[in-house]
Design an enzyme around this catalytic site. Structure first.
Site, PDB file in Angstrom:
ATOM      1  N   GLU A 174       0.781  -1.245  -0.073  1.00 13.06           N
ATOM      2  CA  GLU A 174      -0.076   0.142   0.042  1.00 13.06           C
ATOM      3  C   GLU A 174       0.878   1.238   0.099  1.00 13.06           C
ATOM      4  OE1 GLU A 174      -3.675   2.068   2.801  1.00 13.06           O
ATOM      5  OE2 GLU A 174      -2.032   0.581   3.441  1.00 13.06           O
ATOM      6  N   LYS A 221     -10.567   3.064  -1.715  1.00  9.92           N
ATOM      7  CA  LYS A 221     -10.529   2.328  -0.408  1.00  9.92           C
ATOM      8  C   LYS A 221     -11.910   2.624   0.207  1.00  9.92           C
ATOM      9  CE  LYS A 221      -7.894   1.866   3.765  1.00  9.92           C
ATOM     10  NZ  LYS A 221      -6.337   1.953   4.172  1.00  9.92           N
ATOM     11  N   CYS A 253      -5.924  -2.653   2.425  1.00  9.62           N
ATOM     12  CA  CYS A 253      -5.445  -2.309   4.144  1.00  9.62           C
ATOM     13  C   CYS A 253      -6.688  -2.642   4.751  1.00  9.62           C
ATOM     14  CB  CYS A 253      -4.751  -1.312   4.185  1.00  9.62           C
ATOM     15  SG  CYS A 253      -3.818  -1.400   5.691  1.00  9.62           S
TER      16      CYS A 253
END
Length: 294
Positions: free
Chosen positions: A44, A117, A154
């Protein structure tokens, strides 16, 4: 012929120099490709240090529109040259909006689109809500040259709903670029094993391989430095760790899968046949339930 897919991941440390970070990533992409990987995962926000340990406005200047991001522009020709697909994690700006995003490069170097995200954490050492809006793309599954790839980022990896949604959308492998390590507010807290276990659970519950790529090294922070625990892994449909790094290892992991076998095995388990969506109201928009919390 059986449909197969060889996946790879990169585990390394990153610093302040974006050009150096990109060059390091390209070297590892080449190494993974030499070992037969077809879809290769960097970690990431590899463009620089994980800056979300504090709230500093200077980092907004490191965001770029996704089509023009230096990481995307640098890795696209590498993907085309090597004939590999690369999920590229970036800091994206879209007008006045900022996102923690991923651009999926196919094996000809073409960008298939952007995923933003969905779940944004906010806590000591992971102050992402200051920098990123919640994603507005919904979950994404990419039709690459080699297969259908689901990508979270993540904090997304802790949510079983995200893994389930991507598998329902036809994902054949789930990829999660990651930056996670020490907890600055509590030096005794080690989340490495739960981090692995939750994704191993996604693999079992969806009968699907999971690839998680984390960074390593200690980076500056308000409490003297944040240490990322690596431990990147490739799990099979049983949740077994077929390939795994330790906390300080650097390099690439590569693993092959038989997609036809996985498709048949997924059907045989019946998890998708036996779902009871008529009972899942609690998973919808916020509601107050009688007896909640008892």
């Amino acid at each position: 012929m059986a449909r197969t897919l060889s996946v790879g991941l990169i585990q390394t440390a990153y610093g302040l120099d974006m050009a150096d970070n990109i060059a390091r990533t390209v070297d590892f992409v080449r190494l993974a490709a030499d070992r037969g990987a077809q879809v290769i995962l960097p970690s990431e926000l590899f463009q620089g240090p994980y800056f979300c340990v504090t709230q500093e406005e200077k980092w907004f200047a490191t965001a770029h529109p996704w089509r023009e991001h230096p990481c995307v522009l640098a890795l696209a020709p590498v993907a085309a040259e090597l004939g590999v697909a690369i999920p590229v994690s970036i800091y994206e700006c879209d007008g006045p909006h900022y996102f923690n995003s991923l651009v999926m490069l196919d094996a000809d170097g073409s960008p298939l689109g952007v995923y933003r995200k969905s779940h944004i954490p906010d806590g000591p050492g992971y102050q992402e809500k200051y920098y990123f809006r919640p994603g507005d793309t919904g979950f994404k599954v990419w039709d690459t040259r080699f297969g259908r790839i689901g990508t979270g980022i993540c904090w997304d990896q802790w949510y079983p709903e995200a893994a389930r949604a991507m598998t329902l959308m036809g994902a054949e492998v789930l990829f999660y670029p990651t930056a996670i390590g020490s907890e600055p507010h509590d030096s005794s807290l080690d989340t490495r094993d739960p981090w692995r276990r939750v994704m191993q659970g996604h693999a079992v519950a969806n009968v699907i391989p999971v690839v998680a790529g984390n960074r390593i090294g200690t980076e500056p922070g308000p409490t003297g430095g944040q240490t990322f625990y690596g431990s990147s892994f490739i799990a099979d449909h049983r949740g077994d760790l077929l390939q795994a790094f330790e906390r300080e290892d650097e390099g690439v992991l590569v693993q092959g899968f038989d997609l036809d076998f996985l498709r048949t095995h997924r059907a045989a388990w019946g998890f998708f046949r036996d779902r009871r969506t008529d009972l899942y109201e609690a998973l919808g928009p916020r509601r107050t339930f009688e007896g909640a919390g008892r």
